[in-house]
Motif scaffolding. Structure first.
Motif, PDB file in Angstrom:
ATOM      1  N   ILE A 274      12.298   0.811   7.411  1.00  0.00           N
ATOM      2  CA  ILE A 274      11.495   1.035   8.617  1.00  0.00           C
ATOM      3  C   ILE A 274      10.865  -0.288   9.015  1.00  0.00           C
ATOM      4  O   ILE A 274      10.366  -1.032   8.169  1.00  0.00           O
ATOM      5  CB  ILE A 274      10.443   2.140   8.434  1.00  0.00           C
ATOM      6  N   HIS A 275      10.935  -0.556  10.311  1.00  0.00           N
ATOM      7  CA  HIS A 275      10.481  -1.845  10.828  1.00  0.00           C
ATOM      8  C   HIS A 275       9.555  -1.590  12.020  1.00  0.00           C
ATOM      9  O   HIS A 275       9.884  -0.792  12.900  1.00  0.00           O
ATOM     10  CB  HIS A 275      11.697  -2.671  11.273  1.00  0.00           C
ATOM     11  N   PRO A 276       8.403  -2.296  12.066  1.00  0.00           N
ATOM     12  CA  PRO A 276       7.422  -2.009  13.116  1.00  0.00           C
ATOM     13  C   PRO A 276       7.673  -2.738  14.436  1.00  0.00           C
ATOM     14  O   PRO A 276       6.808  -3.462  14.932  1.00  0.00           O
ATOM     15  CB  PRO A 276       6.101  -2.422  12.475  1.00  0.00           C
TER      16      PRO A 276
ATOM     17  N   ARG B 259       0.817  -1.226   0.000  1.00  0.00           N
ATOM     18  CA  ARG B 259       0.000   0.000   0.000  1.00  0.00           C
ATOM     19  C   ARG B 259       0.840   1.262   0.000  1.00  0.00           C
ATOM     20  O   ARG B 259       0.406   2.325  -0.458  1.00  0.00           O
ATOM     21  CB  ARG B 259      -0.948  -0.001   1.195  1.00  0.00           C
ATOM     22  N   GLY B 260       2.017   1.219   0.583  1.00  0.00           N
ATOM     23  CA  GLY B 260       2.922   2.356   0.482  1.00  0.00           C
ATOM     24  C   GLY B 260       2.561   3.560   1.334  1.00  0.00           C
ATOM     25  O   GLY B 260       2.829   4.700   0.939  1.00  0.00           O
ATOM     26  N   SER B 261       2.027   3.336   2.528  1.00  0.00           N
ATOM     27  CA  SER B 261       1.696   4.509   3.352  1.00  0.00           C
ATOM     28  C   SER B 261       2.962   5.215   3.862  1.00  0.00           C
ATOM     29  O   SER B 261       2.982   6.448   3.984  1.00  0.00           O
ATOM     30  CB  SER B 261       0.767   4.139   4.511  1.00  0.00           C
ATOM     31  N   ASN B 262       4.010   4.461   4.137  1.00  0.00           N
ATOM     32  CA  ASN B 262       5.275   5.120   4.525  1.00  0.00           C
ATOM     33  C   ASN B 262       5.877   5.875   3.343  1.00  0.00           C
ATOM     34  O   ASN B 262       6.413   6.968   3.513  1.00  0.00           O
ATOM     35  CB  ASN B 262       6.263   4.096   5.085  1.00  0.00           C
ATOM     36  N   MET B 263       5.782   5.281   2.166  1.00  0.00           N
ATOM     37  CA  MET B 263       6.223   5.983   0.953  1.00  0.00           C
ATOM     38  C   MET B 263       5.470   7.304   0.807  1.00  0.00           C
ATOM     39  O   MET B 263       6.073   8.351   0.515  1.00  0.00           O
ATOM     40  CB  MET B 263       5.948   5.087  -0.264  1.00  0.00           C
TER      41      MET B 263
ATOM     42  N   ALA C  82      10.272   0.693   2.043  1.00  0.00           N
ATOM     43  CA  ALA C  82       9.023   1.088   2.717  1.00  0.00           C
ATOM     44  C   ALA C  82       7.998  -0.017   2.505  1.00  0.00           C
ATOM     45  O   ALA C  82       7.213   0.016   1.556  1.00  0.00           O
ATOM     46  CB  ALA C  82       8.528   2.427   2.159  1.00  0.00           C
ATOM     47  N   GLY C  83       8.064  -1.028   3.370  1.00  0.00           N
ATOM     48  CA  GLY C  83       7.193  -2.183   3.187  1.00  0.00           C
ATOM     49  C   GLY C  83       7.629  -3.002   1.988  1.00  0.00           C
ATOM     50  O   GLY C  83       6.794  -3.569   1.293  1.00  0.00           O
TER      51      GLY C  83
ATOM     52  N   GLU D 116       5.318   5.695  12.623  1.00  0.00           N
ATOM     53  CA  GLU D 116       6.201   5.396  11.477  1.00  0.00           C
ATOM     54  C   GLU D 116       6.211   6.575  10.509  1.00  0.00           C
ATOM     55  O   GLU D 116       7.258   6.959   9.989  1.00  0.00           O
ATOM     56  CB  GLU D 116       5.709   4.140  10.743  1.00  0.00           C
TER      57      GLU D 116
ATOM     58  N   LEU E 219       1.785   2.771  13.255  1.00  0.00           N
ATOM     59  CA  LEU E 219       1.910   3.331  11.899  1.00  0.00           C
ATOM     60  C   LEU E 219       1.906   4.862  11.917  1.00  0.00           C
ATOM     61  O   LEU E 219       2.637   5.507  11.154  1.00  0.00           O
ATOM     62  CB  LEU E 219       0.772   2.797  11.016  1.00  0.00           C
TER      63      LEU E 219
END
Ligand code: GRF
Length: 196
Positions: free
Chosen positions: A111-113, A13-17, A90-91, A177, A174
């Motif tokens: 990035i790691h949760p 989904r790319g929310s961090n992107m 990013a994911g 993040e 998230l």
């Protein structure tokens, strides 16, 4: 100000992107997103990136069979073609080979949760809940050959609340993040110019 060019690798989904793209819009942000690549053609984040005016396409891992390095050579060529100085995972849900890790050593972040070194790998939220931890969080780190093992650049913490399930905890993390990743990446590119 000339901005450091960052290539972002995604699988979903790319929310961090999206958070990196949004942060990069600020005049004083020291990086710009030059390219988004996915290993999967159906990654939702590709459309999000294109809608933001960022060049984005898939290099389908299926076309390379089991030859992960051949796939990564295509990723690497595309990143260099776009003049990227840094790579942000990013994911990106594929373990990298030493080829890509070495090619971008010191200039590739993930990035790691979880609060590394706790819970590398998958299922981080459920593992934190199962352990009865009082807090959880996320980590931005440099990418090295060991999965989720590289030097830590930054962390953010959240409380674990009574009644949390993995989904609720993931959502709370998230939010952090999306704040942590742009901040940690900005700090890295300012400390370590791509040309050095
Ligand atoms: C995030 O939780 C990230 O920490 C992990 O994978 C997830 C990707 O989510 N590596 P998104 O694609 O950035 O929305």
């Amino acid at each position: 100000m000339s901005k450091a060019k960052v290539g972002v690798l995604i699988s979903g989904r790319g929310s961090n992107m999206a958070a990196l793209i949004e942060a990069a819009k600020a005049d004083d942000c020291p990086f710009e997103i030059a390219l988004v690549l996915s290993n999967k053609p159906d990654a939702g984040g590709l459309e999000t990136a294109r809608a933001a005016g960022i060049e984005a396409w898939a290099i389908d891992q299926k076309l390379f069979g089991k030859d992960r390095e051949a796939h990564e050579r295509e990723l690497d060529a595309a990143l260099r073609q776009a003049d990227c100085g840094y790579v942000a995972l990013a994911g990106y849900m594929r373990v990298l080979t030493p080829f890509l890790v070495r090619a971008w050593a010191g200039r590739m972040v993930n990035i790691h949760p979880s609060l590394l070194p706790k819970y590398p790998g998958l299922d981080t939220h459920q593992r934190a809940l199962n352990a009865g931890d009082a807090e959880a969080g996320c980590t931005v780190h440099l990418v090295t050959e060991g999965v989720d093992e590289g030097p830590i650049l930054g962390q953010a913490r959240v409380p674990i609340r009574t009644g949390d399930d993995a989904h609720a905890l993931a959502e709370r993390i998230l939010v952090e993040e999306h704040r942590l990743y742009p901040a940690a990446l900005a700090e890295l590119v300012q400390q370590k110019p791509a040309s050095s």
